[in-house]
Write a protein that holds these residues in place. Structure first.
Motif, PDB file in Angstrom:
ATOM      1  N   LEU A  16      16.250   5.609 -26.980  1.00 40.31           N
ATOM      2  CA  LEU A  16      17.557   5.916 -27.428  1.00 40.31           C
ATOM      3  C   LEU A  16      18.526   6.293 -26.279  1.00 40.31           C
ATOM      4  O   LEU A  16      19.518   6.725 -26.608  1.00 40.31           O
ATOM      5  CB  LEU A  16      17.411   6.674 -28.514  1.00 40.31           C
ATOM      6  N   LYS A  17      17.923   6.670 -25.249  1.00 38.38           N
ATOM      7  CA  LYS A  17      18.862   7.321 -24.064  1.00 38.38           C
ATOM      8  C   LYS A  17      19.940   6.408 -23.751  1.00 38.38           C
ATOM      9  O   LYS A  17      21.053   6.946 -23.214  1.00 38.38           O
ATOM     10  CB  LYS A  17      17.931   7.394 -22.878  1.00 38.38           C
ATOM     11  N   LYS A  18      19.859   5.251 -23.647  1.00 38.63           N
ATOM     12  CA  LYS A  18      21.027   4.178 -23.253  1.00 38.63           C
ATOM     13  C   LYS A  18      21.988   3.980 -24.501  1.00 38.63           C
ATOM     14  O   LYS A  18      23.054   3.359 -24.076  1.00 38.63           O
ATOM     15  CB  LYS A  18      20.524   3.183 -22.562  1.00 38.63           C
ATOM     16  N   HIS A  19      21.586   4.439 -25.488  1.00 35.04           N
ATOM     17  CA  HIS A  19      22.572   4.287 -26.564  1.00 35.04           C
ATOM     18  C   HIS A  19      23.270   5.489 -27.204  1.00 35.04           C
ATOM     19  O   HIS A  19      22.706   6.694 -27.008  1.00 35.04           O
ATOM     20  CB  HIS A  19      21.788   3.638 -27.556  1.00 35.04           C
ATOM     21  N   SER A  20      24.302   5.359 -28.030  1.00 37.71           N
ATOM     22  CA  SER A  20      24.925   6.455 -28.669  1.00 37.71           C
ATOM     23  C   SER A  20      24.075   6.863 -29.847  1.00 37.71           C
ATOM     24  O   SER A  20      25.036   7.407 -30.852  1.00 37.71           O
ATOM     25  CB  SER A  20      26.547   6.151 -28.657  1.00 37.71           C
ATOM     26  N   ILE A  21      23.061   6.303 -30.291  1.00 39.10           N
ATOM     27  CA  ILE A  21      22.631   6.606 -31.526  1.00 39.10           C
ATOM     28  C   ILE A  21      21.806   7.756 -31.364  1.00 39.10           C
ATOM     29  O   ILE A  21      20.913   7.781 -30.562  1.00 39.10           O
ATOM     30  CB  ILE A  21      21.548   5.331 -31.844  1.00 39.10           C
ATOM     31  N   SER A  22      21.627   8.772 -32.480  1.00 43.89           N
ATOM     32  CA  SER A  22      21.073   9.972 -32.219  1.00 43.89           C
ATOM     33  C   SER A  22      19.437   9.614 -32.872  1.00 43.89           C
ATOM     34  O   SER A  22      19.404   8.908 -33.847  1.00 43.89           O
ATOM     35  CB  SER A  22      21.829  11.030 -32.926  1.00 43.89           C
ATOM     36  N   SER A  23      18.807  10.646 -32.701  1.00 43.05           N
ATOM     37  CA  SER A  23      17.328  10.635 -33.381  1.00 43.05           C
ATOM     38  C   SER A  23      17.513  10.845 -34.772  1.00 43.05           C
ATOM     39  O   SER A  23      16.769  10.168 -35.698  1.00 43.05           O
ATOM     40  CB  SER A  23      16.351  11.594 -32.706  1.00 43.05           C
ATOM     41  N   ASN A  24      18.022  11.595 -35.309  1.00 41.55           N
ATOM     42  CA  ASN A  24      18.451  11.881 -36.867  1.00 41.55           C
ATOM     43  C   ASN A  24      18.952  10.663 -37.473  1.00 41.55           C
ATOM     44  O   ASN A  24      18.536  10.158 -38.845  1.00 41.55           O
ATOM     45  CB  ASN A  24      19.347  13.094 -37.320  1.00 41.55           C
ATOM     46  N   LEU A  25      20.053   9.693 -36.901  1.00 40.61           N
ATOM     47  CA  LEU A  25      20.403   8.483 -37.580  1.00 40.61           C
ATOM     48  C   LEU A  25      19.050   7.463 -37.757  1.00 40.61           C
ATOM     49  O   LEU A  25      19.086   6.806 -38.556  1.00 40.61           O
ATOM     50  CB  LEU A  25      21.479   7.980 -36.751  1.00 40.61           C
ATOM     51  N   ARG A  26      18.333   7.629 -36.592  1.00 42.25           N
ATOM     52  CA  ARG A  26      17.357   6.496 -36.532  1.00 42.25           C
ATOM     53  C   ARG A  26      16.091   7.070 -37.723  1.00 42.25           C
ATOM     54  O   ARG A  26      15.698   6.231 -38.461  1.00 42.25           O
ATOM     55  CB  ARG A  26      16.584   6.691 -35.248  1.00 42.25           C
ATOM     56  N   ALA A  27      16.144   8.258 -37.903  1.00 45.55           N
ATOM     57  CA  ALA A  27      15.143   8.888 -38.987  1.00 45.55           C
ATOM     58  C   ALA A  27      15.614   8.567 -40.281  1.00 45.55           C
ATOM     59  O   ALA A  27      14.821   8.137 -41.318  1.00 45.55           O
ATOM     60  CB  ALA A  27      14.921  10.332 -38.917  1.00 45.55           C
ATOM     61  N   LYS A  28      17.042   8.477 -40.389  1.00 44.92           N
ATOM     62  CA  LYS A  28      17.662   8.262 -41.727  1.00 44.92           C
ATOM     63  C   LYS A  28      17.101   6.480 -42.006  1.00 44.92           C
ATOM     64  O   LYS A  28      17.273   6.036 -43.218  1.00 44.92           O
ATOM     65  CB  LYS A  28      19.246   8.424 -41.807  1.00 44.92           C
ATOM     66  N   MET A  29      17.372   5.680 -40.960  1.00 39.77           N
ATOM     67  CA  MET A  29      17.103   4.262 -41.195  1.00 39.77           C
ATOM     68  C   MET A  29      15.883   4.062 -41.387  1.00 39.77           C
ATOM     69  O   MET A  29      15.576   3.084 -42.315  1.00 39.77           O
ATOM     70  CB  MET A  29      17.570   3.501 -39.561  1.00 39.77           C
ATOM     71  N   VAL A  30      14.866   4.734 -40.906  1.00 36.70           N
ATOM     72  CA  VAL A  30      13.436   4.678 -41.134  1.00 36.70           C
ATOM     73  C   VAL A  30      13.177   5.095 -42.702  1.00 36.70           C
ATOM     74  O   VAL A  30      12.542   4.163 -43.452  1.00 36.70           O
ATOM     75  CB  VAL A  30      12.451   5.627 -39.989  1.00 36.70           C
ATOM     76  N   ASP A  31      13.669   6.270 -42.995  1.00 36.44           N
ATOM     77  CA  ASP A  31      13.857   6.675 -44.489  1.00 36.44           C
ATOM     78  C   ASP A  31      14.271   5.437 -45.159  1.00 36.44           C
ATOM     79  O   ASP A  31      13.541   5.355 -46.429  1.00 36.44           O
ATOM     80  CB  ASP A  31      14.303   7.802 -44.458  1.00 36.44           C
ATOM     81  N   TRP A  32      15.326   4.965 -45.128  1.00 35.60           N
ATOM     82  CA  TRP A  32      16.118   3.831 -46.083  1.00 35.60           C
ATOM     83  C   TRP A  32      15.099   2.671 -45.791  1.00 35.60           C
ATOM     84  O   TRP A  32      15.095   1.990 -46.994  1.00 35.60           O
ATOM     85  CB  TRP A  32      17.177   3.623 -45.279  1.00 35.60           C
ATOM     86  N   MET A  33      14.450   2.476 -44.832  1.00 29.81           N
ATOM     87  CA  MET A  33      13.393   1.160 -44.703  1.00 29.81           C
ATOM     88  C   MET A  33      12.353   1.357 -45.904  1.00 29.81           C
ATOM     89  O   MET A  33      12.009   0.450 -46.376  1.00 29.81           O
ATOM     90  CB  MET A  33      13.052   0.880 -43.376  1.00 29.81           C
ATOM     91  N   VAL A  34      11.848   2.708 -45.864  1.00 28.04           N
ATOM     92  CA  VAL A  34      10.722   3.125 -46.655  1.00 28.04           C
ATOM     93  C   VAL A  34      11.338   2.567 -48.185  1.00 28.04           C
ATOM     94  O   VAL A  34      10.535   2.060 -48.991  1.00 28.04           O
ATOM     95  CB  VAL A  34      10.352   4.589 -46.738  1.00 28.04           C
ATOM     96  N   GLU A  35      12.380   3.191 -48.630  1.00 28.28           N
ATOM     97  CA  GLU A  35      12.988   2.818 -49.830  1.00 28.28           C
ATOM     98  C   GLU A  35      13.245   1.532 -50.301  1.00 28.28           C
ATOM     99  O   GLU A  35      12.596   0.812 -51.330  1.00 28.28           O
ATOM    100  CB  GLU A  35      14.246   3.335 -50.220  1.00 28.28           C
TER     101      GLU A  35
END
Length: 376
Positions: A145-164
């Motif tokens: 994620l270093k070269k992107h402006s995406i944060s680790s918390n936003l990625r965690a939200k996406m992982v949680d939404w994938m679970v649902e």
């Protein structure tokens, strides 16, 4: 003379009347045999020498065989029992041997193999399969994620939404693990810099690809467009992003996940039935943490999750299982023990680190509270 001629005439009339009655009865019986197609102005068919009085002999169709009918409709013939003297030995293709302790053990082993034939395949090819998994695991994804402006918390939200999403559509756990792997690998190998608004399309498309790759009945594009994306993403956008992900991965969608390594390693040490459910739950927790995913490979994370699960379930057998898992996965002991402590702390503090992400607890039988209660 007149009386005699009168009697003869009456007898002849009676004979004619009786002959007419016999003809009518015969004609009536014949009409019952003639089909409707023959009565519909078809050419006349002459019946030659039909003896109505002759009746066929009754046959017992339950015991006698008819060569024109399949033998499936008959009872099997009862075979006569033969008595054999005990002094003579008869050698036949099927023999009954005396039961011994060794034969009983082999019989029990064969029953277990018949119940679960997968064990035999794993014993034969499990090591090679695990080596193949670890070969795919050699691709490093450090700080993707270093070269992107995406944060680790936003990625965690996406992982949680994938679970649902994937649990709601009854997808397998492997589909979830593959979707997260595709998302992380794409963000690592893509040359384009992505913004937070792009993560929604990336996550939806990775779930769509994983569903087609893993599921027997994958989620259709129409459902992805209407139900999952809620018509915020068009079908063309999903197809275009699918093409971009495939090109960024050089069309190498085949890879390995923590789920595959964990399942095979537990099978090799004969702990799959006992520990698989808890260890897979720990592996899902690990996918939320960006620091662990970006610093360690899947083999080390799998070994650490198994060690944590072993300590939580049975600390007495951990002294035997830990050396086995370190040998099977060929990982460093000190590094793996340190990593297992990090995973345990993550499981205990999951609600504090990710306060608003509750889908993992909601859609799984195990929960973080259960792990805390199991710990002594």
């Amino acid at each position: 003379m007149k009386d005699t001629t009168r009697r003869i005439f009456e007898k002849e009339n009676q004979a004619e009347v009786s002959n007419n009655i016999d003809k009518r009865t015969n004609q009536k019986s014949f009409t019952q045999l003639v089909s409707l197609s023959l009565l519909n102005r078809q050419p006349k068919i002459e019946f030659k020498s039909i003896d109505i009085k002759q009746q066929p002999q009754p046959q017992n169709y339950l015991t006698q065989r008819n060569p024109n009918v399949s033998s499936l409709h008959y009872r099997p013939e009862v075979k006569q029992k033969t008595t054999v003297s005990t002094t003579e030995q008869i050698y036949s293709p099927i023999t009954v041997r005396q039961t011994t302790s060794i034969s009983q053990c082999n019989h029990e082993y064969q029953i277990k193999e018949q119940k679960n034939p997968l064990n035999k395949l794993i014993n034969l090819y499990g090591d090679n399969i695990l080596i193949n998994y670890q070969a795919y695991d050699s691709v490093q994804k450090f700080e993707f994620l270093k070269k992107h402006s995406i944060s680790s918390n936003l990625r965690a939200k996406m992982v949680d939404w994938m679970v649902e999403v994937l649990t709601s559509y009854k997808c397998k756990d492997q589909t979830f693990f593959m979707a997260v792997r595709l998302m992380d690998t794409f963000l690592h190998q893509t040359t384009k810099q992505h913004v937070p608004q792009d993560l929604h399309l990336i996550g939806v498309t990775c779930m769509f690809i994983a569903s087609k790759f893993e599921e027997i009945y994958p989620v259709k594009l129409q459902i992805v467009h209407e139900k999952i994306a809620h018509k915020k993403l068009s079908k063309d956008e999903i197809r275009e992003k699918e093409s971009q992900i495939a090109q960024a991965l050089d069309f190498k969608l085949v890879g390995t996940t923590i789920s595959e390594i964990v399942s095979m390693a537990l099978q090799l040490i004969n702990q799959h039935q006992k520990m698989h459910q808890l260890v897979i739950y720990l592996a899902k927790i690990v996918l939320y943490d960006y620091e662990l995913i970006s610093q360690y490979n899947y083999s080390s994370l799998s070994a650490a999750c198994i060690i944590v699960g072993c300590n939580l379930l049975s600390q007495e057998s951990s002294d035997e299982i830990i050396p086995q898992i370190l040998s099977v996965l060929n990982v460093d002991k000190d590094e793996t023990i340190e990593l297992s402590n990090k995973i345990l702390n993550l499981a205990k503090n999951f609600d504090k680190l990710f306060p608003n992400l509750e889908n993992l607890k909601k859609f799984n039988k195990n929960s973080t509270l259960d792990i805390i209660k199991l710990q002594k």
